[in-house]
Motif scaffolding. Sequence first.
Motif, PDB file in Angstrom:
ATOM      1  N   GLY A   1       0.805  -1.217   0.000  1.00  0.00           N
ATOM      2  CA  GLY A   1       0.000   0.000   0.000  1.00  0.00           C
ATOM      3  C   GLY A   1       0.831   1.256   0.000  1.00  0.00           C
ATOM      4  O   GLY A   1       1.965   1.274  -0.489  1.00  0.00           O
ATOM      5  N   MET A   2       0.243   2.310   0.563  1.00  0.00           N
ATOM      6  CA  MET A   2       0.892   3.627   0.540  1.00  0.00           C
ATOM      7  C   MET A   2       0.713   4.276   1.904  1.00  0.00           C
ATOM      8  O   MET A   2      -0.369   4.205   2.500  1.00  0.00           O
ATOM      9  CB  MET A   2       0.216   4.473  -0.541  1.00  0.00           C
ATOM     10  CG  MET A   2       1.118   5.472  -1.177  1.00  0.00           C
ATOM     11  SD  MET A   2       2.350   4.633  -2.244  1.00  0.00           S
ATOM     12  CE  MET A   2       3.353   6.006  -2.725  1.00  0.00           C
TER      13      MET A   2
ATOM     14  N   PHE B   1       0.903   7.912   3.925  1.00  0.00           N
ATOM     15  CA  PHE B   1       0.909   9.371   3.775  1.00  0.00           C
ATOM     16  C   PHE B   1       1.099  10.014   5.154  1.00  0.00           C
ATOM     17  O   PHE B   1       0.330   9.732   6.077  1.00  0.00           O
ATOM     18  CB  PHE B   1      -0.423   9.856   3.201  1.00  0.00           C
ATOM     19  CG  PHE B   1      -0.778   9.268   1.862  1.00  0.00           C
ATOM     20  CD1 PHE B   1      -0.226   9.770   0.693  1.00  0.00           C
ATOM     21  CD2 PHE B   1      -1.677   8.201   1.770  1.00  0.00           C
ATOM     22  CE1 PHE B   1      -0.560   9.229  -0.545  1.00  0.00           C
ATOM     23  CE2 PHE B   1      -2.018   7.659   0.533  1.00  0.00           C
ATOM     24  CZ  PHE B   1      -1.457   8.169  -0.625  1.00  0.00           C
TER      25      PHE B   1
ATOM     26  N   THR C   1       5.182  10.870   1.258  1.00  0.00           N
ATOM     27  CA  THR C   1       4.389   9.783   0.693  1.00  0.00           C
ATOM     28  C   THR C   1       5.330   8.614   0.409  1.00  0.00           C
ATOM     29  O   THR C   1       6.228   8.743  -0.427  1.00  0.00           O
ATOM     30  CB  THR C   1       3.692  10.267  -0.596  1.00  0.00           C
ATOM     31  OG1 THR C   1       2.828  11.362  -0.261  1.00  0.00           O
ATOM     32  CG2 THR C   1       2.861   9.159  -1.236  1.00  0.00           C
ATOM     33  N   ILE C   2       5.124   7.498   1.113  1.00  0.00           N
ATOM     34  CA  ILE C   2       6.096   6.393   1.080  1.00  0.00           C
ATOM     35  C   ILE C   2       5.396   5.056   0.799  1.00  0.00           C
ATOM     36  O   ILE C   2       4.434   4.707   1.487  1.00  0.00           O
ATOM     37  CB  ILE C   2       6.826   6.285   2.442  1.00  0.00           C
ATOM     38  CG1 ILE C   2       7.353   7.657   2.881  1.00  0.00           C
ATOM     39  CG2 ILE C   2       7.962   5.269   2.375  1.00  0.00           C
ATOM     40  CD1 ILE C   2       7.664   7.749   4.362  1.00  0.00           C
ATOM     41  N   PRO C   3       5.863   4.313  -0.203  1.00  0.00           N
ATOM     42  CA  PRO C   3       5.258   3.009  -0.491  1.00  0.00           C
ATOM     43  C   PRO C   3       5.463   2.005   0.646  1.00  0.00           C
ATOM     44  O   PRO C   3       6.470   2.065   1.357  1.00  0.00           O
ATOM     45  CB  PRO C   3       6.005   2.531  -1.749  1.00  0.00           C
ATOM     46  CG  PRO C   3       6.637   3.739  -2.333  1.00  0.00           C
ATOM     47  CD  PRO C   3       6.936   4.636  -1.168  1.00  0.00           C
TER      48      PRO C   3
ATOM     49  N   LEU D   1      -3.224   3.742   2.726  1.00  0.00           N
ATOM     50  CA  LEU D   1      -4.071   3.057   1.766  1.00  0.00           C
ATOM     51  C   LEU D   1      -3.568   1.610   1.718  1.00  0.00           C
ATOM     52  O   LEU D   1      -2.436   1.360   1.310  1.00  0.00           O
ATOM     53  CB  LEU D   1      -3.950   3.717   0.384  1.00  0.00           C
ATOM     54  CG  LEU D   1      -4.831   3.162  -0.722  1.00  0.00           C
ATOM     55  CD1 LEU D   1      -6.303   3.389  -0.423  1.00  0.00           C
ATOM     56  CD2 LEU D   1      -4.479   3.823  -2.059  1.00  0.00           C
TER      57      LEU D   1
ATOM     58  N   TRP E   1      -4.037  -1.251  -8.501  1.00  0.00           N
ATOM     59  CA  TRP E   1      -2.754  -0.816  -7.964  1.00  0.00           C
ATOM     60  C   TRP E   1      -1.642  -1.436  -8.791  1.00  0.00           C
ATOM     61  O   TRP E   1      -1.581  -2.650  -8.941  1.00  0.00           O
ATOM     62  CB  TRP E   1      -2.648  -1.269  -6.509  1.00  0.00           C
ATOM     63  CG  TRP E   1      -1.485  -0.751  -5.743  1.00  0.00           C
ATOM     64  CD1 TRP E   1      -0.422  -1.465  -5.266  1.00  0.00           C
ATOM     65  CD2 TRP E   1      -1.266   0.592  -5.315  1.00  0.00           C
ATOM     66  NE1 TRP E   1       0.438  -0.640  -4.576  1.00  0.00           N
ATOM     67  CE2 TRP E   1      -0.060   0.634  -4.591  1.00  0.00           C
ATOM     68  CE3 TRP E   1      -1.980   1.792  -5.486  1.00  0.00           C
ATOM     69  CZ2 TRP E   1       0.457   1.801  -4.040  1.00  0.00           C
ATOM     70  CZ3 TRP E   1      -1.465   2.956  -4.935  1.00  0.00           C
ATOM     71  CH2 TRP E   1      -0.254   2.956  -4.217  1.00  0.00           C
TER      72      TRP E   1
ATOM     73  N   PHE F   1       9.141   7.426  -5.614  1.00  0.00           N
ATOM     74  CA  PHE F   1       9.907   7.503  -4.358  1.00  0.00           C
ATOM     75  C   PHE F   1      11.342   7.052  -4.604  1.00  0.00           C
ATOM     76  O   PHE F   1      11.579   5.938  -5.070  1.00  0.00           O
ATOM     77  CB  PHE F   1       9.244   6.612  -3.297  1.00  0.00           C
ATOM     78  CG  PHE F   1       9.902   6.698  -1.944  1.00  0.00           C
ATOM     79  CD1 PHE F   1       9.526   7.679  -1.043  1.00  0.00           C
ATOM     80  CD2 PHE F   1      10.896   5.807  -1.569  1.00  0.00           C
ATOM     81  CE1 PHE F   1      10.140   7.785   0.204  1.00  0.00           C
ATOM     82  CE2 PHE F   1      11.523   5.903  -0.326  1.00  0.00           C
ATOM     83  CZ  PHE F   1      11.131   6.899   0.564  1.00  0.00           C
TER      84      PHE F   1
ATOM     85  N   ASP G   1      10.011  12.251  -2.657  1.00  0.00           N
ATOM     86  CA  ASP G   1       8.851  11.674  -3.337  1.00  0.00           C
ATOM     87  C   ASP G   1       8.158  12.711  -4.209  1.00  0.00           C
ATOM     88  O   ASP G   1       8.203  13.902  -3.933  1.00  0.00           O
ATOM     89  CB  ASP G   1       7.877  11.052  -2.326  1.00  0.00           C
ATOM     90  CG  ASP G   1       7.250  12.073  -1.396  1.00  0.00           C
ATOM     91  OD1 ASP G   1       6.389  12.856  -1.833  1.00  0.00           O
ATOM     92  OD2 ASP G   1       7.598  12.093  -0.197  1.00  0.00           O
TER      93      ASP G   1
ATOM     94  N   THR H   1       4.322  13.203  -6.490  1.00  0.00           N
ATOM     95  CA  THR H   1       2.966  12.697  -6.699  1.00  0.00           C
ATOM     96  C   THR H   1       2.349  13.471  -7.861  1.00  0.00           C
ATOM     97  O   THR H   1       2.155  14.673  -7.766  1.00  0.00           O
ATOM     98  CB  THR H   1       2.138  12.873  -5.413  1.00  0.00           C
ATOM     99  OG1 THR H   1       2.773  12.130  -4.360  1.00  0.00           O
ATOM    100  CG2 THR H   1       0.718  12.378  -5.578  1.00  0.00           C
TER     101      THR H   1
ATOM    102  N   LEU I   1      11.087   3.851  -6.770  1.00  0.00           N
ATOM    103  CA  LEU I   1       9.875   3.038  -6.744  1.00  0.00           C
ATOM    104  C   LEU I   1       8.760   3.807  -7.450  1.00  0.00           C
ATOM    105  O   LEU I   1       8.566   4.999  -7.192  1.00  0.00           O
ATOM    106  CB  LEU I   1       9.463   2.731  -5.307  1.00  0.00           C
ATOM    107  CG  LEU I   1      10.508   2.014  -4.451  1.00  0.00           C
ATOM    108  CD1 LEU I   1       9.948   1.750  -3.043  1.00  0.00           C
ATOM    109  CD2 LEU I   1      10.959   0.712  -5.089  1.00  0.00           C
TER     110      LEU I   1
ATOM    111  N   ARG J   1       4.631   3.711  -8.145  1.00  0.00           N
ATOM    112  CA  ARG J   1       3.341   3.137  -7.780  1.00  0.00           C
ATOM    113  C   ARG J   1       2.272   3.931  -8.509  1.00  0.00           C
ATOM    114  O   ARG J   1       2.338   5.165  -8.528  1.00  0.00           O
ATOM    115  CB  ARG J   1       3.085   3.251  -6.272  1.00  0.00           C
ATOM    116  CG  ARG J   1       4.101   2.530  -5.395  1.00  0.00           C
ATOM    117  CD  ARG J   1       3.981   1.029  -5.551  1.00  0.00           C
ATOM    118  NE  ARG J   1       4.880   0.276  -4.701  1.00  0.00           N
ATOM    119  CZ  ARG J   1       6.102  -0.113  -5.053  1.00  0.00           C
ATOM    120  NH1 ARG J   1       6.614   0.197  -6.235  1.00  0.00           N
ATOM    121  NH2 ARG J   1       6.838  -0.834  -4.221  1.00  0.00           N
TER     122      ARG J   1
ATOM    123  N   MET K   1      -8.379  12.092   0.862  1.00  0.00           N
ATOM    124  CA  MET K   1      -7.058  12.681   0.616  1.00  0.00           C
ATOM    125  C   MET K   1      -7.170  13.699  -0.510  1.00  0.00           C
ATOM    126  O   MET K   1      -7.860  13.458  -1.506  1.00  0.00           O
ATOM    127  CB  MET K   1      -6.106  11.551   0.193  1.00  0.00           C
ATOM    128  CG  MET K   1      -4.700  11.766   0.610  1.00  0.00           C
ATOM    129  SD  MET K   1      -4.525  11.598   2.419  1.00  0.00           S
ATOM    130  CE  MET K   1      -2.820  12.082   2.616  1.00  0.00           C
TER     131      MET K   1
ATOM    132  N   THR L   1       0.115  16.963  -0.617  1.00  0.00           N
ATOM    133  CA  THR L   1      -0.808  15.871  -0.314  1.00  0.00           C
ATOM    134  C   THR L   1      -1.342  16.086   1.098  1.00  0.00           C
ATOM    135  O   THR L   1      -0.571  16.047   2.052  1.00  0.00           O
ATOM    136  CB  THR L   1      -0.074  14.520  -0.438  1.00  0.00           C
ATOM    137  OG1 THR L   1       0.412  14.380  -1.786  1.00  0.00           O
ATOM    138  CG2 THR L   1      -0.995  13.353  -0.123  1.00  0.00           C
TER     139      THR L   1
END
Lengths: 140, 140, 140
Positions: free
Chosen positions: A36-37, A39, A102-104, A137, B3, B41, B100, B102, B133, B135, C37, C102
């Motif tokens: 997921g993700m 935040f 925001t980090i996976p 998420l 996803w 990321f 990161d 977005t 990474l 996503r 979000m 975000t």
Amino acid sequence: MEWLKSQITVETRGKGLYPFTDQVIEHIRKWGIQEGMCFLFIQHTSASLLISESYDRTARIDLEEFMERVAPESQSWHQHTLEGSDDSPSHMKAMLTDTDLTIPINNQKLSLGTWQGLYVFEHRKRGHNRQILIRCLKIK
Amino acid sequence: MEWLKSQITVETRGKGLYPFTDQVIEHIRKWGIQEGMCFLFIQHTSASLLISESYDRTARIDLEEFMERVAPESQSWHQHTLEGSDDSPSHMKAMLTDTDLTIPINNQKLSLGTWQGLYVFEHRKRGHNRQILIRCLKIK
Amino acid sequence: MEWLKSQITVETRGKGLYPFTDQVIEHIRKWGIQEGMCFLFIQHTSASLLISESYDRTARIDLEEFMERVAPESQSWHQHTLEGSDDSPSHMKAMLTDTDLTIPINNQKLSLGTWQGLYVFEHRKRGHNRQILIRCLKIK
């Protein structure tokens, strides 16, 4: 997909970098997120978030010193001085760093690189309780 | 909602900005995303991400020179010097830029402005393989 | 989960910080988002986004002055000067601030801290119409 939320408080004791990676990892573990993700959002303008080198303490000392040199206190042109000489520089330092991250999340882990750690960067002289919103998420 | 995830490697040859917009666009095309969000990321603390001017090469030369002037090597106050004079400044430069990014995906396209491009900003003198990474949240 | 999208235009009149928190709040209200979000993305390289102190005007004056001092115009080493002396510094200032933001939505509200406000940071001398993409993930 599932939405998970909480709040993290980081207690600071004046200017500097305060690690909070473990508090984020604990939420991800507790919520059982495999994929997921994540935040993060700090609700302040005189403290900020940073991902930086977590191995050697001297790297952080240099970052703290660098920030003091880029945005020093008590400059003659500062107008926003009612709350002290560290107030206006604190907003400058926050501006140069991050309010949100925001980090996976991958394989049940926060996908930080080997040397990356999460920090609250306190820019005021006095300590504060800094509030960070965490939202995840969850894909699975 | 779907996803999608992958990893991009950008090979650097020392300090400077390295474009990788095309590698991100290729993933979006391959995954057939019409509408959604792209999350990037970078898993490093001595290289970072940047969205900047992609048209004129001189804009990037100025950004690189600016960073050298803001965070020069070999300052007497640097303590984190074991791995070389470019190590501590590399963390400073990473701190001032992004870990990161977005970016919305709209009409099958990454929604960059006309002059925006994606870059890995390498802050070390030597080249590295930098891991990013990717996503994507596919809405449709 | 629902995906909502729109675009916000902020008209600037030259260098400085322009508030647009109200335009974002209006979208969230109109879309009836209780929880979710909010993703903001500015499609420019000579203007940027910033979350900063919204209470005292002097805090913003200091931030604007700080940026002029960190990245002044008309330096001898600037190469990207075809479009004017404010062009290259505008990319530097954009680099030091944000292209995307975000922000969580909680209890029908954008989860900003007490003193946080959203700003477009215009880095060019002339006014521009700046385009910001807004995307919201509505959980409920």
